[in-house]
Design a protein around this motif. Structure first.
Motif, mmCIF file in Angstrom:
data_model
loop_
_atom_site.group_PDB
_atom_site.id
_atom_site.type_symbol
_atom_site.label_atom_id
_atom_site.label_comp_id
_atom_site.label_asym_id
_atom_site.label_seq_id
_atom_site.Cartn_x
_atom_site.Cartn_y
_atom_site.Cartn_z
ATOM 1 N N ALA A 316 0.842 -1.190 0.000
ATOM 2 C CA ALA A 316 0.000 0.000 0.000
ATOM 3 C C ALA A 316 0.880 1.244 0.000
ATOM 4 O O ALA A 316 1.911 1.297 0.671
ATOM 5 C CB ALA A 316 -0.912 0.007 1.231
ATOM 6 N N GLN A 317 0.484 2.246 -0.795
ATOM 7 C CA GLN A 317 1.284 3.450 -0.931
ATOM 8 C C GLN A 317 1.071 4.379 0.262
ATOM 9 O O GLN A 317 -0.048 4.593 0.713
ATOM 10 C CB GLN A 317 0.907 4.187 -2.223
ATOM 11 N N SER A 318 2.148 4.892 0.767
ATOM 12 C CA SER A 318 2.086 5.904 1.824
ATOM 13 C C SER A 318 2.352 7.250 1.165
ATOM 14 O O SER A 318 3.490 7.550 0.781
ATOM 15 C CB SER A 318 3.111 5.610 2.919
ATOM 16 N N LEU A 319 1.302 8.037 1.007
ATOM 17 C CA LEU A 319 1.403 9.244 0.212
ATOM 18 C C LEU A 319 1.751 10.449 1.073
ATOM 19 O O LEU A 319 1.188 10.652 2.151
ATOM 20 C CB LEU A 319 0.073 9.511 -0.513
ATOM 21 N N THR A 320 2.677 11.241 0.579
ATOM 22 C CA THR A 320 2.970 12.521 1.210
ATOM 23 C C THR A 320 2.276 13.642 0.450
ATOM 24 O O THR A 320 2.036 14.710 0.998
ATOM 25 C CB THR A 320 4.482 12.787 1.231
ATOM 26 N N ARG A 321 1.946 13.383 -0.828
ATOM 27 C CA ARG A 321 1.235 14.375 -1.630
ATOM 28 C C ARG A 321 -0.271 14.193 -1.471
ATOM 29 O O ARG A 321 -0.753 13.078 -1.243
ATOM 30 C CB ARG A 321 1.610 14.219 -3.102
ATOM 31 N N ALA A 484 -8.063 23.809 -4.310
ATOM 32 C CA ALA A 484 -8.235 22.526 -3.620
ATOM 33 C C ALA A 484 -6.892 22.017 -3.094
ATOM 34 O O ALA A 484 -6.809 21.464 -1.990
ATOM 35 C CB ALA A 484 -8.853 21.510 -4.576
ATOM 36 N N TYR A 485 -5.836 22.215 -3.874
ATOM 37 C CA TYR A 485 -4.507 21.731 -3.471
ATOM 38 C C TYR A 485 -4.021 22.450 -2.214
ATOM 39 O O TYR A 485 -3.599 21.807 -1.235
ATOM 40 C CB TYR A 485 -3.510 21.927 -4.610
ATOM 41 N N TYR A 486 -4.065 23.781 -2.222
ATOM 42 C CA TYR A 486 -3.547 24.527 -1.079
ATOM 43 C C TYR A 486 -4.415 24.339 0.159
ATOM 44 O O TYR A 486 -3.905 24.294 1.285
ATOM 45 C CB TYR A 486 -3.411 26.011 -1.436
ATOM 46 N N PHE A 487 -5.709 24.178 -0.051
ATOM 47 C CA PHE A 487 -6.587 23.885 1.080
ATOM 48 C C PHE A 487 -6.238 22.531 1.690
ATOM 49 O O PHE A 487 -6.134 22.383 2.917
ATOM 50 C CB PHE A 487 -8.051 23.884 0.628
ATOM 51 N N THR A 488 -6.024 21.540 0.833
ATOM 52 C CA THR A 488 -5.717 20.193 1.307
ATOM 53 C C THR A 488 -4.365 20.154 2.012
ATOM 54 O O THR A 488 -4.216 19.508 3.065
ATOM 55 C CB THR A 488 -5.735 19.206 0.128
ATOM 56 N N ARG A 489 -3.374 20.846 1.444
ATOM 57 C CA ARG A 489 -2.064 20.884 2.092
ATOM 58 C C ARG A 489 -2.146 21.537 3.470
ATOM 59 O O ARG A 489 -1.548 21.052 4.446
ATOM 60 C CB ARG A 489 -1.058 21.650 1.211
ATOM 61 N N ALA A 490 -2.865 22.622 3.549
ATOM 62 C CA ALA A 490 -3.024 23.305 4.838
ATOM 63 C C ALA A 490 -3.738 22.400 5.842
ATOM 64 O O ALA A 490 -3.365 22.349 7.026
ATOM 65 C CB ALA A 490 -3.803 24.605 4.646
ATOM 66 N N ARG A 491 -4.726 21.683 5.367
ATOM 67 C CA ARG A 491 -5.471 20.770 6.246
ATOM 68 C C ARG A 491 -4.573 19.639 6.743
ATOM 69 O O ARG A 491 -4.609 19.264 7.925
ATOM 70 C CB ARG A 491 -6.677 20.219 5.481
ATOM 71 N N LYS A 492 -3.758 19.092 5.853
ATOM 72 C CA LYS A 492 -2.827 18.028 6.253
ATOM 73 C C LYS A 492 -1.810 18.545 7.263
ATOM 74 O O LYS A 492 -1.472 17.856 8.233
ATOM 75 C CB LYS A 492 -2.111 17.469 5.009
ATOM 76 N N ASN A 493 -1.307 19.761 7.041
ATOM 77 C CA ASN A 493 -0.310 20.321 7.965
ATOM 78 C C ASN A 493 -0.912 20.546 9.353
ATOM 79 O O ASN A 493 -0.253 20.303 10.373
ATOM 80 C CB ASN A 493 0.233 21.633 7.402
ATOM 81 N N ARG A 494 -2.152 21.015 9.395
ATOM 82 C CA ARG A 494 -2.820 21.193 10.694
ATOM 83 C C ARG A 494 -2.964 19.865 11.421
ATOM 84 O O ARG A 494 -2.773 19.780 12.638
ATOM 85 C CB ARG A 494 -4.191 21.857 10.497
ATOM 86 N N ARG A 497 0.415 18.799 12.825
ATOM 87 C CA ARG A 497 0.788 19.581 14.011
ATOM 88 C C ARG A 497 0.040 19.087 15.247
ATOM 89 O O ARG A 497 0.615 19.012 16.340
ATOM 90 C CB ARG A 497 0.509 21.067 13.775
ATOM 91 N N ARG A 498 -1.227 18.725 15.066
ATOM 92 C CA ARG A 498 -2.002 18.211 16.196
ATOM 93 C C ARG A 498 -1.430 16.899 16.690
ATOM 94 O O ARG A 498 -1.365 16.630 17.888
ATOM 95 C CB ARG A 498 -3.474 18.045 15.815
ATOM 96 N N LEU A 499 -1.005 16.040 15.737
ATOM 97 C CA LEU A 499 -0.455 14.737 16.115
ATOM 98 C C LEU A 499 0.893 14.863 16.799
ATOM 99 O O LEU A 499 1.272 14.015 17.624
ATOM 100 C CB LEU A 499 -0.322 13.855 14.866
#
Length: 501
Positions: A316-321, A484-494, A497-499
């Motif tokens: 299974a692929q572990s995606l960073t993008r 959509a890309y920048y929203f998704t990246r920001a969401r992933k970064n948040r 940070r929580r984790l």
């Protein structure tokens, strides 16, 4: 292909205006009207005069306005089906039918209930009733109702194809009415006829209403199906197993007498692909709870698929993008420059997967792809029902071909937002439609699709659904992808940070 509803919903279509529901914390979604309004400057004295005139009218006409408001509220509830269930609490030895909804009839029976497939009937027997009443089949019948258990009540041409059931209340049950199969849990009767075979209708007319009607029993319920299809049982078996602990019954072909203490005939339905918590009788269920049901239904099978892949060396692929899924269509309303779209999305920074659902594609596999996505792109059509598989908070971009504005928003855009998706409706320009090559540039088909749709469903289907493909203006569409890309990246970064905290 989604069959457009030629029902009361059209009365809420605002003529001459185009609405695209597109928003999230970063401004992904907005409501846009194509009509243009003009502002006028009024002198202060005129404004004061107008204000006092309006206040005076309100005071004088308040009783009438209140009455009209109440009447409109009742009309709206009747049209949209937003009423509480009239047969919510039914005493024993009773048959109650709620026919107030525009979408479906639902009847409830409690007591000594027996099925009789040969006569397409369900009978409730009362042993101590002495009142005189008409006779059915040689036995005294004190109540008789007819029902077609399908959720498109307003469409007579479809309802006429649905098997009808006779619901009877009789007196004097005898030895020849003994049970072949005795159940100590309730039953829910419904049909898998009608538009079954179309994904939208399978979920909107069947699976979602089945959840609304049966989830309160906590799996202690038997499903009895009219117009039973083995392929439907196979396709939705994972979901059925989360709603019932018992195998479904084929009503027409199972000739045994089944006895139940309670029966619900017909499914309750709220709105398009929706669960209204206000109508769930204190259970406070929402469409998010339905999504959780889907997750429980498919997780075991997905885990099994992952184990199978590991056994074959597939990892299974572990995606960073961020992952973007394009739901591809075969035939009409396909994206003609899909390969270029894939390349563009990859250049922006997405990991791109093209999903091509087929009629026999296992739903668990589709769920796995879409539930792991950050952004989903697809052209309006029945396959957009798969938005139900997406995680709340992700981005859903629906490409809206010419002539499909209202349907795109009503069937998928609005329900997607109720699920918590960040929805973007991308309405194509005439030049992005294949119809641009087939008609003159001033043809109403290109310039005024509303006027064509008014001619009837046959015109809409023939022109806009069956004869149109899309060639996206990638320069224009790129703006949606970037948001959509920048929203998704920001969401992933948040989330990261929580984790890490």
């Amino acid at each position: 292909m989604v069959k457009y509803q030629k029902d009361f919903l059209h009365t809420h279509w605002r003529k001459g205006k185009e609405y695209i529901f597109v928003v999230d914390p970063l401004g992904l979604i907005c409501a846009h009207s194509s009509s243009h309004s003009t502002t006028k400057r009024f002198k202060p004295k005129f404004l004061y005069f107008a204000f006092f005139a309006i206040v005076s009218c309100i005071l004088l006409l308040f009783p009438m306005l209140f009455s009209l408001s109440s009447s409109f509220s009742l009309f709206y509830e009747s049209e949209r089906g937003v009423k509480g269930f009239l047969c919510l609490s039914v005493p024993n030895d009773t048959l109650c039918c709620d026919r107030s909804s525009r979408r479906s009839d639902t009847c409830v029976m409690k007591g000594d209930i027996r099925t009789h497939p040969a006569t397409s009937s369900i009978t409730l027997y009362r042993s101590n009733h002495t009142a005189s009443a008409p006779s059915y089949g040689g036995r005294e019948a004190i109540h008789h109702e007819k029902i077609r258990p399908y959720t498109r009540k307003w469409e007579s041409h479809v309802m006429n194809t649905i098997d009808e059931l006779d619901l009877l209340v009789r007196t004097g049950a005898g030895p020849h009415h003994s049970c072949d199969v005795h159940h100590d849990v309730p039953a829910v009767f419904f049909s898998t006829g009608g538009f079954t075979g179309n994904l939208y209708h399978e979920f909107n007319d069947g699976i979602t209403p089945l959840y609304i009607t049966s989830q309160k029993f906590n799996k202690k319920v038997v499903f009895v199906i009219l117009e039973y299809h083995y392929w439907w049982i196979t396709k939705y078996g994972d979901i059925l197993s989360q709603l019932s602990d018992y195998p479904p019954i084929d009503f027409s072909n199972d000739t045994r007498v089944h006895c139940f203490p309670e029966v619900i005939v017909g499914l309750r339905i709220h709105d398009v692909l929706s669960v209204d918590p206000a109508l769930m009788a204190g259970e406070n269920r929402t469409i998010s709870d339905f999504h959780d049901l889907l997750d429980r239904s498919y997780r075991p099978r997905i885990s099994s698929i992952i184990q199978e892949e590991e056994g074959t060396g597939i990892q299974a692929q572990s995606l960073t993008r961020p992952k973007l899924v394009i739901v591809a269509r075969n035939g009409s309303r396909a994206i003609a420059n899909q390969d270029a779209l894939v390349k563009l999305a990859e250049e922006i920074g997405f990991f791109v997967e093209v999903l091509k659902p087929e009629r026999n594609t296992e739903l668990a596999k589709i769920y796995r792809v879409l539930n792991s996505s950050d952004v989903v792109v697809g052209v309006h059509g029945a396959a957009m029902t798969h938005f139900l598989f997406m995680k709340p908070g992700s981005v859903f971009i629906q490409v809206i071909p010419l002539g499909t504005d209202w349907a795109a928003a009503t069937y998928y855009g609005e329900p997607a937002m109720k699920l918590g998706l960040n929805y973007i409706g991308y309405k194509i320009l005439a030049k992005e439609s294949s119809l641009y090559q087939d008609y003159s540039k001033d043809d109403p088909i290109l310039m005024d699709p509303d006027s064509v749709n008014k001619k009837g469903w046959e015109f809409t289907k023939k022109i806009y659904l069956d004869s149109q493909n899309v060639r996206l203006d990638l320069g224009r569409f790129q703006k949606r992808l970037l948001r959509a890309y920048y929203f998704t990246r920001a969401r992933k970064n948040r989330r990261l940070r929580r984790l890490s905290v």
